[in-house]
Design a protein around this motif. Sequence first.
Motif, PDB file in Angstrom:
ATOM      1  N   TYR A 250       0.838  -1.207   0.000  1.00 31.92           N
ATOM      2  CA  TYR A 250       0.000   0.000   0.000  1.00 31.92           C
ATOM      3  C   TYR A 250       0.870   1.254   0.000  1.00 31.92           C
ATOM      4  O   TYR A 250       0.674   2.158  -0.783  1.00 31.92           O
ATOM      5  CB  TYR A 250      -0.927  -0.022   1.222  1.00 31.92           C
ATOM      6  CG  TYR A 250      -1.832   1.175   1.310  1.00 31.92           C
ATOM      7  CD1 TYR A 250      -2.954   1.274   0.494  1.00 31.92           C
ATOM      8  CD2 TYR A 250      -1.563   2.205   2.203  1.00 31.92           C
ATOM      9  CE1 TYR A 250      -3.781   2.382   0.569  1.00 31.92           C
ATOM     10  CE2 TYR A 250      -2.391   3.311   2.286  1.00 31.92           C
ATOM     11  CZ  TYR A 250      -3.491   3.391   1.466  1.00 31.92           C
ATOM     12  OH  TYR A 250      -4.308   4.483   1.548  1.00 31.92           O
ATOM     13  N   GLU A 251       1.837   1.284   0.932  1.00 29.20           N
ATOM     14  CA  GLU A 251       2.722   2.435   1.003  1.00 29.20           C
ATOM     15  C   GLU A 251       4.072   2.014   1.560  1.00 29.20           C
ATOM     16  O   GLU A 251       4.131   1.301   2.558  1.00 29.20           O
ATOM     17  CB  GLU A 251       2.122   3.518   1.899  1.00 29.20           C
ATOM     18  CG  GLU A 251       3.004   4.758   1.986  1.00 29.20           C
ATOM     19  CD  GLU A 251       2.394   5.819   2.883  1.00 29.20           C
ATOM     20  OE1 GLU A 251       1.381   5.556   3.531  1.00 29.20           O
ATOM     21  OE2 GLU A 251       2.951   6.927   2.922  1.00 29.20           O
ATOM     22  N   VAL A 252       5.135   2.423   0.902  1.00 25.33           N
ATOM     23  CA  VAL A 252       6.483   2.136   1.389  1.00 25.33           C
ATOM     24  C   VAL A 252       6.974   3.330   2.191  1.00 25.33           C
ATOM     25  O   VAL A 252       7.075   4.438   1.670  1.00 25.33           O
ATOM     26  CB  VAL A 252       7.444   1.848   0.223  1.00 25.33           C
ATOM     27  CG1 VAL A 252       8.856   1.597   0.757  1.00 25.33           C
ATOM     28  CG2 VAL A 252       6.968   0.632  -0.567  1.00 25.33           C
TER      29      VAL A 252
ATOM     30  N   SER B  44      12.415  -3.392   3.886  1.00 24.45           N
ATOM     31  CA  SER B  44      11.421  -2.388   3.537  1.00 24.45           C
ATOM     32  C   SER B  44      10.412  -2.248   4.669  1.00 24.45           C
ATOM     33  O   SER B  44       9.875  -3.234   5.164  1.00 24.45           O
ATOM     34  CB  SER B  44      10.700  -2.777   2.239  1.00 24.45           C
ATOM     35  OG  SER B  44      11.613  -2.877   1.170  1.00 24.45           O
ATOM     36  N   TYR B  45      10.185  -1.010   5.068  1.00 22.89           N
ATOM     37  CA  TYR B  45       9.147  -0.719   6.046  1.00 22.89           C
ATOM     38  C   TYR B  45       7.925  -0.227   5.281  1.00 22.89           C
ATOM     39  O   TYR B  45       7.980   0.775   4.574  1.00 22.89           O
ATOM     40  CB  TYR B  45       9.617   0.353   7.029  1.00 22.89           C
ATOM     41  CG  TYR B  45      10.754  -0.116   7.908  1.00 22.89           C
ATOM     42  CD1 TYR B  45      10.489  -0.632   9.173  1.00 22.89           C
ATOM     43  CD2 TYR B  45      12.069  -0.063   7.469  1.00 22.89           C
ATOM     44  CE1 TYR B  45      11.524  -1.070   9.991  1.00 22.89           C
ATOM     45  CE2 TYR B  45      13.107  -0.501   8.272  1.00 22.89           C
ATOM     46  CZ  TYR B  45      12.833  -1.000   9.519  1.00 22.89           C
ATOM     47  OH  TYR B  45      13.859  -1.444  10.320  1.00 22.89           O
TER      48      TYR B  45
ATOM     49  N   VAL C 225       7.319  -4.970   8.383  1.00 22.80           N
ATOM     50  CA  VAL C 225       8.719  -4.976   7.966  1.00 22.80           C
ATOM     51  C   VAL C 225       8.967  -6.226   7.162  1.00 22.80           C
ATOM     52  O   VAL C 225       8.676  -7.338   7.603  1.00 22.80           O
ATOM     53  CB  VAL C 225       9.665  -4.942   9.176  1.00 22.80           C
ATOM     54  CG1 VAL C 225      11.115  -4.916   8.694  1.00 22.80           C
ATOM     55  CG2 VAL C 225       9.370  -3.737  10.048  1.00 22.80           C
ATOM     56  N   ARG C 226       9.457  -6.043   5.983  1.00 20.18           N
ATOM     57  CA  ARG C 226       9.741  -7.193   5.139  1.00 20.18           C
ATOM     58  C   ARG C 226      11.183  -7.144   4.653  1.00 20.18           C
ATOM     59  O   ARG C 226      11.732  -6.080   4.430  1.00 20.18           O
ATOM     60  CB  ARG C 226       8.773  -7.252   3.944  1.00 20.18           C
ATOM     61  CG  ARG C 226       8.920  -6.082   2.999  1.00 20.18           C
ATOM     62  CD  ARG C 226       7.962  -6.214   1.832  1.00 20.18           C
ATOM     63  NE  ARG C 226       6.552  -6.177   2.276  1.00 20.18           N
ATOM     64  CZ  ARG C 226       5.530  -6.467   1.499  1.00 20.18           C
ATOM     65  NH1 ARG C 226       5.745  -6.840   0.263  1.00 20.18           N
ATOM     66  NH2 ARG C 226       4.298  -6.381   1.935  1.00 20.18           N
TER      67      ARG C 226
ATOM     68  N   GLU D  97      18.516   6.978  -1.366  1.00 18.73           N
ATOM     69  CA  GLU D  97      17.878   6.624  -0.107  1.00 18.73           C
ATOM     70  C   GLU D  97      16.897   7.705   0.311  1.00 18.73           C
ATOM     71  O   GLU D  97      17.197   8.903   0.178  1.00 18.73           O
ATOM     72  CB  GLU D  97      18.942   6.452   0.984  1.00 18.73           C
ATOM     73  CG  GLU D  97      19.903   5.298   0.687  1.00 18.73           C
ATOM     74  CD  GLU D  97      20.885   5.120   1.837  1.00 18.73           C
ATOM     75  OE1 GLU D  97      20.779   5.875   2.804  1.00 18.73           O
ATOM     76  OE2 GLU D  97      21.744   4.238   1.733  1.00 18.73           O
ATOM     77  N   PRO D  98      15.750   7.285   0.802  1.00 21.13           N
ATOM     78  CA  PRO D  98      14.773   8.266   1.289  1.00 21.13           C
ATOM     79  C   PRO D  98      15.271   8.894   2.574  1.00 21.13           C
ATOM     80  O   PRO D  98      16.092   8.294   3.274  1.00 21.13           O
ATOM     81  CB  PRO D  98      13.514   7.420   1.542  1.00 21.13           C
ATOM     82  CG  PRO D  98      14.044   6.047   1.795  1.00 21.13           C
ATOM     83  CD  PRO D  98      15.281   5.928   0.934  1.00 21.13           C
ATOM     84  N   PRO D  99      14.807  10.081   2.901  1.00 24.78           N
ATOM     85  CA  PRO D  99      15.236  10.731   4.153  1.00 24.78           C
ATOM     86  C   PRO D  99      14.801   9.933   5.364  1.00 24.78           C
ATOM     87  O   PRO D  99      13.707   9.393   5.401  1.00 24.78           O
ATOM     88  CB  PRO D  99      14.529  12.086   4.103  1.00 24.78           C
ATOM     89  CG  PRO D  99      13.385  11.889   3.163  1.00 24.78           C
ATOM     90  CD  PRO D  99      13.868  10.884   2.157  1.00 24.78           C
TER      91      PRO D  99
END
Length: 61
Positions: free
Chosen positions: A15-17, A29-30, A40-41, A56-58
């Motif tokens: 749904y949303e990462v 991945s959260y 958490v996968r 990388e995302p903040p």
Amino acid sequence: MEECPRCGWPQTEVYEVLSRHLTSEGVVSYTRCACGEMQVRVQPYTPGAVVTAGHEPPAPG
Ligand SMILES: [Zn+2]
């Protein structure tokens, strides 16, 4: 097939990462479900797979 225990959303459909991290075990991945349940996968590195790095995302907080 696994589903969210709360709302039954199929875990194969993200749904949303929230964030994604590269670790020695693989890609962690959260994710957040449609109902708000956080998950958490871990996607282990697979031979032949190309993992794109460098973006990388903040970090939250
Ligand atoms: Zn859910």
